[in-house]
Design a protein around this motif. Structure first.
Motif, mmCIF file in Angstrom:
data_model
loop_
_atom_site.group_PDB
_atom_site.id
_atom_site.type_symbol
_atom_site.label_atom_id
_atom_site.label_comp_id
_atom_site.label_asym_id
_atom_site.label_seq_id
_atom_site.Cartn_x
_atom_site.Cartn_y
_atom_site.Cartn_z
ATOM 1 N N LEU A 62 0.828 -1.208 0.000
ATOM 2 C CA LEU A 62 0.000 0.000 0.000
ATOM 3 C C LEU A 62 0.861 1.257 0.000
ATOM 4 O O LEU A 62 0.531 2.247 -0.658
ATOM 5 C CB LEU A 62 -0.950 0.006 1.195
ATOM 6 C CG LEU A 62 -2.152 -0.930 1.098
ATOM 7 C CD1 LEU A 62 -2.956 -0.904 2.383
ATOM 8 C CD2 LEU A 62 -3.028 -0.551 -0.081
ATOM 9 N N THR A 63 1.975 1.208 0.729
ATOM 10 C CA THR A 63 2.885 2.347 0.763
ATOM 11 C C THR A 63 3.462 2.604 -0.621
ATOM 12 O O THR A 63 3.520 3.755 -1.079
ATOM 13 C CB THR A 63 4.019 2.094 1.779
ATOM 14 O OG1 THR A 63 3.443 1.815 3.054
ATOM 15 C CG2 THR A 63 4.933 3.295 1.894
ATOM 16 N N LEU A 64 3.876 1.550 -1.287
ATOM 17 C CA LEU A 64 4.404 1.690 -2.644
ATOM 18 C C LEU A 64 3.335 2.197 -3.607
ATOM 19 O O LEU A 64 3.599 3.064 -4.451
ATOM 20 C CB LEU A 64 4.959 0.355 -3.145
ATOM 21 C CG LEU A 64 6.291 -0.094 -2.563
ATOM 22 C CD1 LEU A 64 6.646 -1.483 -3.062
ATOM 23 C CD2 LEU A 64 7.386 0.898 -2.894
ATOM 24 N N LEU A 65 2.135 1.655 -3.485
ATOM 25 C CA LEU A 65 1.028 2.078 -4.344
ATOM 26 C C LEU A 65 0.726 3.554 -4.131
ATOM 27 O O LEU A 65 0.539 4.308 -5.085
ATOM 28 C CB LEU A 65 -0.207 1.217 -4.073
ATOM 29 C CG LEU A 65 -1.379 1.370 -5.017
ATOM 30 C CD1 LEU A 65 -0.953 1.008 -6.434
ATOM 31 C CD2 LEU A 65 -2.530 0.500 -4.581
ATOM 32 N N TRP A 66 0.685 3.986 -2.884
ATOM 33 C CA TRP A 66 0.407 5.385 -2.572
ATOM 34 C C TRP A 66 1.514 6.286 -3.103
ATOM 35 O O TRP A 66 1.252 7.346 -3.658
ATOM 36 C CB TRP A 66 0.221 5.567 -1.073
ATOM 37 C CG TRP A 66 -0.024 6.991 -0.690
ATOM 38 C CD1 TRP A 66 0.816 7.836 -0.037
ATOM 39 C CD2 TRP A 66 -1.203 7.763 -0.964
ATOM 40 N NE1 TRP A 66 0.254 9.064 0.116
ATOM 41 C CE2 TRP A 66 -0.997 9.056 -0.449
ATOM 42 C CE3 TRP A 66 -2.396 7.484 -1.595
ATOM 43 C CZ2 TRP A 66 -1.948 10.066 -0.550
ATOM 44 C CZ3 TRP A 66 -3.357 8.488 -1.691
ATOM 45 C CH2 TRP A 66 -3.123 9.767 -1.169
ATOM 46 N N ARG A 67 2.762 5.856 -2.942
ATOM 47 C CA ARG A 67 3.897 6.669 -3.370
ATOM 48 C C ARG A 67 3.923 6.829 -4.897
ATOM 49 O O ARG A 67 4.193 7.907 -5.404
ATOM 50 C CB ARG A 67 5.211 6.030 -2.891
ATOM 51 C CG ARG A 67 6.424 6.923 -3.150
ATOM 52 C CD ARG A 67 7.696 6.230 -2.836
ATOM 53 N NE ARG A 67 7.834 5.120 -3.808
ATOM 54 C CZ ARG A 67 8.671 4.116 -3.664
ATOM 55 N NH1 ARG A 67 9.433 4.023 -2.606
ATOM 56 N NH2 ARG A 67 8.736 3.165 -4.575
ATOM 57 N N ASP A 68 3.617 5.751 -5.612
ATOM 58 C CA ASP A 68 3.739 5.774 -7.067
ATOM 59 C C ASP A 68 2.454 6.177 -7.800
ATOM 60 O O ASP A 68 2.522 6.624 -8.939
ATOM 61 C CB ASP A 68 4.181 4.400 -7.575
ATOM 62 C CG ASP A 68 5.563 4.010 -7.069
ATOM 63 O OD1 ASP A 68 6.333 4.936 -6.698
ATOM 64 O OD2 ASP A 68 5.856 2.807 -7.039
ATOM 65 N N ASN A 69 1.289 5.987 -7.173
ATOM 66 C CA ASN A 69 0.007 6.198 -7.873
ATOM 67 C C ASN A 69 -1.024 6.881 -6.977
ATOM 68 O O ASN A 69 -2.135 6.385 -6.792
ATOM 69 C CB ASN A 69 -0.556 4.861 -8.349
ATOM 70 C CG ASN A 69 0.367 4.141 -9.287
ATOM 71 O OD1 ASN A 69 0.684 4.665 -10.332
ATOM 72 N ND2 ASN A 69 0.805 2.955 -8.900
#
Length: 123
Positions: free
Chosen positions: A5-12
């Motif tokens: 979720l952190t990666l998803l939030w950071r990238d998208n």
């Protein structure tokens, strides 16, 4: 899961925010639909006696006729808003009993017309 979720939030961020907004809208309409279904499934809300607080659309739902039937009986124009029967009676300078009589007569005429047509084709 948290890392994903952190990666998803950071990238998208925009994509994730749109998805969450779409879920919220879907949940709102799902809850609203279920609430209406529960309310109108209750037999006490069918063919209710006409009261001053009712709107023409409420009467149409309760008596199970198209809203246009009630609107025509009350000489309402499209987009009249949420006006109550008491407000319509005051606007027209007539009693609520006369408004109720007009509505009931229109509903009975609509139902009689459908009885004359008979059941539709089954398929």
């Amino acid at each position: 899961m948290t890392h994903a979720l952190t990666l998803l939030w950071r990238d998208n961020k925009l994509l994730l925010a749109g998805f969450v907004l779409a879920l919220a809208v879907m949940a709102f309409f799902a809850i609203r639909t279920v609430a209406f279904w529960i309310y109108w499934a209750d037999p006490t809300h069918r063919n209710q006696a006409i009261e001053p607080w009712m709107t023409p659309r409420y009467v149409a739902h309760s008596w199970h006729v198209p809203p246009e039937v009630v609107a025509e009986a009350l000489d309402l124009r499209p987009g009249s808003g949420r006006i109550t029967l008491a407000e319509i009676a005051a606007r027209d300078g007539v009693s609520l009993e006369e408004i109720a009589a007009r509505v009931v007569a229109a509903i009975e005429a609509e139902r009689a017309a459908h009885r004359l047509l008979g059941p539709g084709p089954r398929g």
